[in-house]
Design an enzyme around this catalytic site. Structure first.
Site, mmCIF file in Angstrom:
data_model
loop_
_atom_site.group_PDB
_atom_site.id
_atom_site.type_symbol
_atom_site.label_atom_id
_atom_site.label_comp_id
_atom_site.label_asym_id
_atom_site.label_seq_id
_atom_site.Cartn_x
_atom_site.Cartn_y
_atom_site.Cartn_z
ATOM 1 N N ARG A 106 0.856 -1.193 0.000
ATOM 2 C CA ARG A 106 0.000 0.000 0.000
ATOM 3 C C ARG A 106 0.882 1.230 0.000
ATOM 4 N NH1 ARG A 106 -4.977 0.542 3.900
ATOM 5 N NH2 ARG A 106 -3.426 0.812 5.523
ATOM 6 N N THR A 110 -1.332 7.513 -0.827
ATOM 7 C CA THR A 110 -2.574 7.410 -1.621
ATOM 8 C C THR A 110 -3.440 6.212 -1.217
ATOM 9 O OG1 THR A 110 -1.529 5.951 -3.237
ATOM 10 C CG2 THR A 110 -1.330 8.343 -3.625
ATOM 11 N N ASP A 202 -1.049 -3.427 12.167
ATOM 12 C CA ASP A 202 -0.411 -3.812 10.902
ATOM 13 C C ASP A 202 -0.157 -5.326 10.918
ATOM 14 O OD1 ASP A 202 1.676 -4.415 8.923
ATOM 15 O OD2 ASP A 202 1.653 -2.258 8.610
ATOM 16 N N ASP A 205 3.424 -6.620 9.929
ATOM 17 C CA ASP A 205 4.427 -6.392 10.980
ATOM 18 C C ASP A 205 4.225 -7.352 12.148
ATOM 19 O OD1 ASP A 205 5.762 -4.401 9.631
ATOM 20 O OD2 ASP A 205 4.644 -2.773 10.576
HETATM 21 C C1 PRP Z 1 -1.817 -4.895 4.073
HETATM 22 C C2 PRP Z 1 -2.702 -6.122 4.068
HETATM 23 C C3 PRP Z 1 -3.442 -6.009 2.764
HETATM 24 C C4 PRP Z 1 -3.580 -4.522 2.621
HETATM 25 C C5 PRP Z 1 -4.990 -4.151 2.962
HETATM 26 O O1 PRP Z 1 -0.696 -5.092 3.299
HETATM 27 O O2 PRP Z 1 -1.994 -7.315 4.192
HETATM 28 O O3 PRP Z 1 -2.745 -6.556 1.672
HETATM 29 O O4 PRP Z 1 -2.680 -3.903 3.538
HETATM 30 O O5 PRP Z 1 -5.219 -2.806 2.760
HETATM 31 P P1 PRP Z 1 -6.167 -2.254 1.621
HETATM 32 O O6 PRP Z 1 -7.431 -3.022 1.703
HETATM 33 O O7 PRP Z 1 -6.344 -0.805 2.000
HETATM 34 O O8 PRP Z 1 -5.488 -2.393 0.302
HETATM 35 P P2 PRP Z 1 0.510 -4.030 3.211
HETATM 36 O O9 PRP Z 1 0.343 -3.172 2.010
HETATM 37 O O10 PRP Z 1 0.643 -3.309 4.513
HETATM 38 O O11 PRP Z 1 1.746 -4.913 2.891
HETATM 39 P P3 PRP Z 1 2.418 -6.125 3.693
HETATM 40 O O12 PRP Z 1 1.485 -7.288 3.546
HETATM 41 O O13 PRP Z 1 3.678 -6.306 2.947
HETATM 42 O O14 PRP Z 1 2.622 -5.739 5.125
HETATM 43 N N1 URA Z 2 -3.240 -3.269 6.580
HETATM 44 C C1 URA Z 2 -3.053 -3.731 7.836
HETATM 45 O O1 URA Z 2 -2.120 -4.517 8.058
HETATM 46 N N2 URA Z 2 -3.875 -3.335 8.798
HETATM 47 C C2 URA Z 2 -4.896 -2.488 8.575
HETATM 48 O O2 URA Z 2 -5.636 -2.153 9.531
HETATM 49 C C3 URA Z 2 -5.078 -2.003 7.280
HETATM 50 C C4 URA Z 2 -4.258 -2.420 6.294
#
Ligand code: PRP
Ligand code: URA
Length: 211
Positions: A106, A110, A202, A205
């Site tokens: 993400r 944005t 998160d 994390d």
């Molecule tokens: C997180 C999560 C989803 C996304 C959800 O991933 O695992 O993929 O955010 O958010 P959205 O519905 O607003 O798109 P992130 O982009 O933080 O990456 P990661 O899995 O590498 O931590």
């Molecule tokens: N991605 C996450 O890991 N947590 C949230 O709450 C939203 C997006």
């Protein structure tokens, strides 16, 4: 076809385990283990209507009719990276599933999903895909993944996630009502930086110990 779109799976085991996950004091091992357990339970629910076919085997005493799942093995599609945390839970239920990966992050400004990797089966158009991602927040990541799968010919898609925000659910229902999402909880809302409340924080994390 009746569009279901988002199913909140109400089951005492799921609700109990999700309650444990909401505790910010869990260590990485605990968070990972419980995530995996919920993923198994959601997989069970999301595959409730898989078609079966009958066959006859030589049983211990006589010929016996048994059932097996019809058609090609389904494909699990974890969204990197947090989707990896739910993958083993799905594979415990369906050990012979294929696994395809889509890498997205993400953009923190944005909240758009940015693709950085994908590796799909070349016969994806003949298989059902189950997208695996713990968090459905804005739904930008889920929608990007659905678009990648559909652009590659995949016709039957569903998804499992731990927690979904109403804002993301609305978007999925508008854009992809043919994709059913099974979630352990429909939470309250997104905060002003796109995190789900009450949510889990998160997920990536917490799963991988990067904070
Ligand atoms: C997180 C999560 C989803 C996304 C959800 O991933 O695992 O993929 O955010 O958010 P959205 O519905 O607003 O798109 P992130 O982009 O933080 O990456 P990661 O899995 O590498 O931590
Ligand atoms: N991605 C996450 O890991 N947590 C949230 O709450 C939203 C997006």
């Amino acid at each position: 076809m009746i569009a279901i779109a988002v199913i909140e799976v109400k089951h005492p085991l799921i609700e109990h385990k999700l309650g444990l996950l909401r505790n910010p004091g869990l260590n990485t091992k605990e968070f990972r283990e419980i995530t995996s357990e919920i993923a198994s339970l959601l997989t069970y629910e999301a595959t409730r209507d898989l078609p079966l076919k009958e066959k006859t085997i030589n049983g211990w005493a006589e010929e016996t009719k048994v059932k097996e799942i019809k058609g090609k093995k389904l494909v699990a599609v974890p969204i990197l990276r947090a989707g990896i945390g739910m993958l083993d839970g799905l594979l415990k239920m369906i050990p012979s599933a294929k696994v395809n990966f889509i890498g997205l992050y993400r953009d923190h400004e944005t909240l758009e999903a940015v693709e950085y990797y994908s590796k799909l089966s070349n016969d994806i158009q003949e298989r059902m895909a189950v997208i695996v991602d713990p968090m459905l927040a804005t739904a930008n990541s889920m929608i990007k993944t659905i678009e990648i799968l559909k652009n590659n010919g995949c016709k039957k898609i569903r998804a499992i996630c731990l927690v979904a925000a109403p804002e993301g659910i609305k978007k999925i229902q508008e854009k992809h009502p043919d994709v059913d999402v099974y979630t352990a909880s429909i939470d309250q809302c997104l905060n002003d930086v796109g995190y789900i409340l009450p949510g889990l924080g998160d997920a990536g994390d917490r799963l991988f110990g990067t904070k």
